[in-house]
Every structure is written in structure tokens, then in C-alpha cells.
Scaffold this motif. Structure first.
Motif, PDB file in Angstrom:
ATOM      1  N   LEU A 158       0.833  -1.200   0.000  1.00  0.00           N
ATOM      2  CA  LEU A 158       0.000   0.000   0.000  1.00  0.00           C
ATOM      3  C   LEU A 158       0.869   1.251   0.000  1.00  0.00           C
ATOM      4  O   LEU A 158       0.625   2.201  -0.751  1.00  0.00           O
ATOM      5  N   VAL A 159       1.909   1.258   0.830  1.00  0.00           N
ATOM      6  CA  VAL A 159       2.799   2.412   0.924  1.00  0.00           C
ATOM      7  C   VAL A 159       3.462   2.691  -0.419  1.00  0.00           C
ATOM      8  O   VAL A 159       3.599   3.855  -0.833  1.00  0.00           O
ATOM      9  N   GLU A 160       3.867   1.649  -1.111  1.00  0.00           N
ATOM     10  CA  GLU A 160       4.580   1.814  -2.377  1.00  0.00           C
ATOM     11  C   GLU A 160       3.660   2.087  -3.560  1.00  0.00           C
ATOM     12  O   GLU A 160       4.141   2.316  -4.667  1.00  0.00           O
ATOM     13  N   SER A 161       2.355   2.087  -3.329  1.00  0.00           N
ATOM     14  CA  SER A 161       1.418   2.250  -4.446  1.00  0.00           C
ATOM     15  C   SER A 161       1.208   3.704  -4.849  1.00  0.00           C
ATOM     16  O   SER A 161       0.571   3.973  -5.865  1.00  0.00           O
ATOM     17  N   THR A 162       1.730   4.640  -4.085  1.00  0.00           N
ATOM     18  CA  THR A 162       1.530   6.052  -4.411  1.00  0.00           C
ATOM     19  C   THR A 162       2.833   6.695  -4.858  1.00  0.00           C
ATOM     20  O   THR A 162       3.899   6.413  -4.294  1.00  0.00           O
ATOM     21  N   PRO A 163       2.771   7.568  -5.865  1.00  0.00           N
ATOM     22  CA  PRO A 163       3.978   8.297  -6.294  1.00  0.00           C
ATOM     23  C   PRO A 163       4.245   9.538  -5.448  1.00  0.00           C
ATOM     24  O   PRO A 163       5.282  10.183  -5.607  1.00  0.00           O
ATOM     25  N   LEU A 164       3.337   9.877  -4.541  1.00  0.00           N
ATOM     26  CA  LEU A 164       3.484  11.085  -3.737  1.00  0.00           C
ATOM     27  C   LEU A 164       4.552  10.889  -2.653  1.00  0.00           C
ATOM     28  O   LEU A 164       4.835   9.751  -2.243  1.00  0.00           O
ATOM     29  N   PRO A 165       5.136  11.975  -2.168  1.00  0.00           N
ATOM     30  CA  PRO A 165       5.959  11.866  -0.966  1.00  0.00           C
ATOM     31  C   PRO A 165       5.120  11.219   0.133  1.00  0.00           C
ATOM     32  O   PRO A 165       3.947  11.575   0.317  1.00  0.00           O
ATOM     33  N   THR A 166       5.713  10.283   0.863  1.00  0.00           N
ATOM     34  CA  THR A 166       4.919   9.461   1.777  1.00  0.00           C
ATOM     35  C   THR A 166       5.528   9.433   3.170  1.00  0.00           C
ATOM     36  O   THR A 166       6.736   9.294   3.332  1.00  0.00           O
ATOM     37  N   ILE A 167       4.657   9.557   4.165  1.00  0.00           N
ATOM     38  CA  ILE A 167       5.034   9.415   5.572  1.00  0.00           C
ATOM     39  C   ILE A 167       4.239   8.256   6.156  1.00  0.00           C
ATOM     40  O   ILE A 167       3.016   8.196   6.000  1.00  0.00           O
ATOM     41  N   VAL A 168       4.935   7.349   6.807  1.00  0.00           N
ATOM     42  CA  VAL A 168       4.307   6.198   7.458  1.00  0.00           C
ATOM     43  C   VAL A 168       4.599   6.314   8.945  1.00  0.00           C
ATOM     44  O   VAL A 168       5.757   6.455   9.350  1.00  0.00           O
ATOM     45  N   ALA A 169       3.559   6.263   9.769  1.00  0.00           N
ATOM     46  CA  ALA A 169       3.762   6.427  11.213  1.00  0.00           C
ATOM     47  C   ALA A 169       2.825   5.510  11.974  1.00  0.00           C
ATOM     48  O   ALA A 169       1.687   5.276  11.550  1.00  0.00           O
ATOM     49  N   GLY A 170       3.316   4.990  13.106  1.00  0.00           N
ATOM     50  CA  GLY A 170       2.433   4.191  13.932  1.00  0.00           C
ATOM     51  C   GLY A 170       3.146   3.129  14.729  1.00  0.00           C
ATOM     52  O   GLY A 170       4.373   3.138  14.894  1.00  0.00           O
ATOM     53  N   ASP A 171       2.346   2.187  15.203  1.00  0.00           N
ATOM     54  CA  ASP A 171       2.808   1.078  16.029  1.00  0.00           C
ATOM     55  C   ASP A 171       3.135  -0.098  15.107  1.00  0.00           C
ATOM     56  O   ASP A 171       2.247  -0.812  14.664  1.00  0.00           O
ATOM     57  N   PHE A 172       4.430  -0.288  14.842  1.00  0.00           N
ATOM     58  CA  PHE A 172       4.871  -1.380  13.972  1.00  0.00           C
ATOM     59  C   PHE A 172       4.982  -2.697  14.741  1.00  0.00           C
ATOM     60  O   PHE A 172       5.088  -3.755  14.131  1.00  0.00           O
ATOM     61  N   ASN A 173       4.985  -2.625  16.051  1.00  0.00           N
ATOM     62  CA  ASN A 173       5.091  -3.816  16.900  1.00  0.00           C
ATOM     63  C   ASN A 173       6.332  -4.636  16.607  1.00  0.00           C
ATOM     64  O   ASN A 173       6.312  -5.872  16.703  1.00  0.00           O
ATOM     65  N   MET A 174       7.416  -3.977  16.261  1.00  0.00           N
ATOM     66  CA  MET A 174       8.693  -4.675  16.058  1.00  0.00           C
ATOM     67  C   MET A 174       9.836  -3.686  16.254  1.00  0.00           C
ATOM     68  O   MET A 174       9.749  -2.530  15.822  1.00  0.00           O
ATOM     69  N   PRO A 175      10.895  -4.108  16.932  1.00  0.00           N
ATOM     70  CA  PRO A 175      12.058  -3.227  17.115  1.00  0.00           C
ATOM     71  C   PRO A 175      12.903  -3.176  15.850  1.00  0.00           C
ATOM     72  O   PRO A 175      12.732  -3.996  14.927  1.00  0.00           O
ATOM     73  N   ARG A 176      13.829  -2.238  15.806  1.00  0.00           N
ATOM     74  CA  ARG A 176      14.682  -2.074  14.631  1.00  0.00           C
ATOM     75  C   ARG A 176      15.605  -3.263  14.411  1.00  0.00           C
ATOM     76  O   ARG A 176      16.076  -3.486  13.307  1.00  0.00           O
ATOM     77  N   GLN A 177      15.893  -4.026  15.464  1.00  0.00           N
ATOM     78  CA  GLN A 177      16.749  -5.203  15.322  1.00  0.00           C
ATOM     79  C   GLN A 177      16.009  -6.372  14.671  1.00  0.00           C
ATOM     80  O   GLN A 177      16.623  -7.373  14.316  1.00  0.00           O
ATOM     81  N   SER A 178      14.702  -6.257  14.495  1.00  0.00           N
ATOM     82  CA  SER A 178      13.887  -7.328  13.911  1.00  0.00           C
ATOM     83  C   SER A 178      14.279  -7.584  12.462  1.00  0.00           C
ATOM     84  O   SER A 178      14.467  -6.654  11.672  1.00  0.00           O
ATOM     85  N   ARG A 179      14.374  -8.840  12.108  1.00  0.00           N
ATOM     86  CA  ARG A 179      14.661  -9.180  10.712  1.00  0.00           C
ATOM     87  C   ARG A 179      13.533  -8.694   9.807  1.00  0.00           C
ATOM     88  O   ARG A 179      13.772  -8.213   8.696  1.00  0.00           O
ATOM     89  N   ILE A 180      12.285  -8.832  10.256  1.00  0.00           N
ATOM     90  CA  ILE A 180      11.156  -8.378   9.448  1.00  0.00           C
ATOM     91  C   ILE A 180      11.264  -6.880   9.204  1.00  0.00           C
ATOM     92  O   ILE A 180      11.076  -6.400   8.081  1.00  0.00           O
ATOM     93  N   PHE A 181      11.589  -6.127  10.245  1.00  0.00           N
ATOM     94  CA  PHE A 181      11.718  -4.673  10.084  1.00  0.00           C
ATOM     95  C   PHE A 181      12.817  -4.345   9.088  1.00  0.00           C
ATOM     96  O   PHE A 181      12.652  -3.481   8.215  1.00  0.00           O
ATOM     97  N   ARG A 182      13.948  -5.019   9.215  1.00  0.00           N
ATOM     98  CA  ARG A 182      15.078  -4.719   8.326  1.00  0.00           C
ATOM     99  C   ARG A 182      14.805  -5.176   6.896  1.00  0.00           C
ATOM    100  O   ARG A 182      15.129  -4.473   5.936  1.00  0.00           O
ATOM    101  N   ASP A 183      14.199  -6.348   6.733  1.00  0.00           N
ATOM    102  CA  ASP A 183      13.964  -6.883   5.397  1.00  0.00           C
ATOM    103  C   ASP A 183      12.842  -6.165   4.664  1.00  0.00           C
ATOM    104  O   ASP A 183      12.941  -5.896   3.460  1.00  0.00           O
ATOM    105  N   VAL A 184      11.745  -5.877   5.371  1.00  0.00           N
ATOM    106  CA  VAL A 184      10.562  -5.309   4.719  1.00  0.00           C
ATOM    107  C   VAL A 184      10.633  -3.785   4.657  1.00  0.00           C
ATOM    108  O   VAL A 184      10.381  -3.177   3.613  1.00  0.00           O
ATOM    109  N   TRP A 185      11.011  -3.165   5.763  1.00  0.00           N
ATOM    110  CA  TRP A 185      10.954  -1.707   5.846  1.00  0.00           C
ATOM    111  C   TRP A 185      12.301  -1.031   5.643  1.00  0.00           C
ATOM    112  O   TRP A 185      12.408   0.200   5.714  1.00  0.00           O
TER     113      TRP A 185
END
Length: 336
Positions: free
Chosen positions: A241-268
């Protein structure tokens, strides 16, 4: 005294080896292998407790051991706990900036007046809230625009156009829950996309593996493994969803994962992280207990893409939620 020195030496080097192993395990296999996932979301500060007796013992008995203990302290404070250091200034941006705030309201059990005062005193432009019950009303300035859906909300000083939503599984809930709510905001600084997120938590799987008496039950590790797969799939759906817009984009909220998470590093990892790029410290946004032990984690984030550039990031005060508010300034590309 003499016989204790070899034992002390062995303990110091063994402790250093254990810290290195734990750090490598967490970064390499966190969200891949359930023991590493327990370490990722657990009270990692416990691993620093052996320093309390080892440092004074080394100081008074074998001072050369202060070198490996110093290295142990660096590993513990930096990669293991997640200390962030920013060298230099944030990337320069020529456009005007917007200030965003995000907070998980803990099902509305926060000090609403304190949140409203924070929004007003900091001149926040856009707010993302999670775990928002139907009865919750935010006493902010009149004339704000709101887009609320199923526990997630976007508030904006400027006109907004509601966008797409993403629903995903949030165990143990049987029905899918809202994981992302998007809008296009027409601000004087420029038109941009804003996505408020509330991704699935690892709490259910963790509570299955660790019993109330702190015993670990590997037989229930499959619950955590399945939940981890679901969390990664949810992240990828929201990223689409985030990548579907060409506009400058801000994503904010509760990701429920720390920065050390593999999912966070791989996906985000392809997005710009406001904290990682502009702030120094741990950035702990979540303070709770797991089986009676305090657990501080950094699981609320502000991410940007498509020319939106983070300028700073801060963690707000306690407003009686297990999550602290997070605030970030984001520069938008200049309006042509």
C-alpha cells in the motif's frame, strides 16, 4: 585469592563470548528461530547484570580484565540494546516540513488532555492514533480533519482525502483487524500521502512459549513461528500500500517490532527511518512487563519515502499508555 583469579578470567571471557553470541543470534535469527525471537522481544537488559559483580572484581583483582569487560559493556549497550548514534547532520532538504505525532492509546486509556496539550504545544500537523475505541474523542483544535476506521485514526490540520485500507490477521483474534489506514493530505507545504499503521503484535506467540512461571515450552513454539510468518505477511501487505503512491509518503504508527527485527530490516529497510537517521539514544517507545520483568522496546516508528526527508525525531512524555508518543519533523519536496 590466587585460585580465584583463573576462575575470574574464565568468567570474564565466557561472558564476552556469550554477549557476542547473543547479539549475533538476535540479528541473524530474530523472527526466524523462536529462541532468537524471545531474545528480540524479551528483557535484554538482563544480559547486562553479570557486569555488576564482574567489573568491581576485575578492578580490584585483575585490572587487565577491564579491557574485555569494557568491550562487553560496549556490545551490551550498543548493538544488543540498540543504541543509535547519528554522525553528522540530517540530510538537507529544500522544502518545508510537517510535524507528525503517533501514539498507541492503549484502548483509549490515556490522558487525553495531556495528548491534546502535546499536540497543541508542539504545533503538530498530522496525528496517527492506534487502539482507538469508538467512544474516544480527542479534544484538539476545532477545524481539524479526521479519518477514523476500526481503531486507527488520522487527524490533520489540513484537508485530507481518505485512501485505501489494509486488513490482516492479529492473533488471537479470529477476524482480521485494520493494519493500515491511508490518506492524501493537501498541506500548504505540499501534497503528500500519510499512512497510519498498527501491525500485528508478537505478544500472543511469546506468551504461549513462555509460561507464567518463566518456564519455556518448546512444544508451543509453532504458535510463535506461525505468528511470525503472519506478521511478515502483514508488513509486506502494508508496504505494498505504501509503495502504491507516487506522492511523498510518511508512514507512522505502532509497527510492533524493534529495529533489530529481521522483518523490520527486510521489509521496511528501503524506507527512511526518522529515528535511525536523526536521533541518538535508544528511542524506547514501549514500556511494559513480560511475566513480571520490565521490557523497554522501540516499536513505534516514523518512516518516509519518495522525497519526504526526516529532519528530527523525539519520544514524548508518558501520557498513561504503555506506548510513548513519538514526534518527527519531515521535510517535503518543494512545491513546484
Amino acid at each position: 585469592m590466587q585460585t580465584s583469579k583463573p576462575i575470574l578470567t574464565s568468567l570474564v571471557w565466557l561472558y564476552l563470548a556469550c554477549l557476542v553470541a547473543a547479539t549475533l543470534l538476535m540479528y541473524a535469527l530474530g523472527d526466524r528461530w523462536w529462541p532468537a525471537t524471545l531474545l528480540l522481544f524479551g528483557p535484554r537488559w538482563i544480559l547486562g547484570l553479570p557486569l555488576l559483580p564482574l567489573l568491581p572484581l576485575a578492578l580490584f583483582r585483575r585490572r587487565f580484565l577491564l579491557l574485555p569487560l569494557g568491550l562487553s559493556l560496549v556490545i551490551f549497550l550498543w548493538p544488543l540494546l540498540g543504541w543509535n548514534v547519528v554522525l553528522g547532520s540530517p540530510r538537507a532538504a529544500s522544502g518545508a516540513s510537517v510535524r507528525v505525532l503517533s501514539c498507541n492509546t492503549k484502548d483509549g486509556h490515556i490522558d487525553r488532555d495531556a495528548l491534546a496539550e502535546l499536540i497543541t504545544s508542539l504545533s503538530v500537523d498530522v496525528v496517527a492514533l492506534q487502539e482507538l475505541p469508538k467512544w474516544f474523542a480527542l479534544p484538539i483544535l476545532p477545524g481539524w480533519h479526521a479519518y477514523r476506521q476500526h481503531g486507527v485514526a488520522i487527524y490533520s490540520r489540513y484537508p485530507l482525502e481518505p485512501g485505501k485500507r489494509v486488513w490482516t490477521a492479529h492473533p488471537p483474534h479470529l477476524r482480521k483487524r485494520l493494519s493500515a489506514l491511508s490518506a492524501v493530505i493537501d498541506a500548504p507545504q505540499g501534497r503528500f500521502a500519510f499512512v497510519a499503521v498498527h501491525l500485528p503484535s508478537a505478544r500472543y506467540g511469546l506468551q504461549n512459549v513462555v509460561s507464567r512461571d518463566m518456564g519455556v515450552d518448546p512444544a508451543k513454539a509453532g504458535v510463535l513461528t506461525d505468528e511470525t510468518s503472519g506478521r511478515e505477511a502483514a508488513s509486506r501487505q502494508v508496504l505494498s500500500l505504501v509503495e502504491s503512491t507516487p506522492l511523498p509518503t510518511i508512514v507512522a504508527g505502532d509497527f510492533n517490532m524493534p529495529r533489530q527485527s529481521r522483518i523490520f530490516r527486510d521489509v521496511w529497510g528501503t524506507l527512511d527511518d526518522a529515528f535511525a537517521q536523526t536521533a541518538t539514544g535508544y528511542g524506547w517507545t514501549f514500556h511494559d512487563e513480560f511475566r513480571g520483568l520490565p521490557v523497554p522496546l522501540s516499536i513505534d516508528h516514523v518512516m518516509t519515502r519518495n522525497g519526504a526527508t526526516p529532519q528530527n525525531f523525539m519520544v514524548g512524555p508518558d501520557i498513561y499508555s504503555d506506548h510513548r508518543p513519538i514526534i518527527a519533523d519531515v521535510a517535503l519536496p518543494p512545491v513546484e
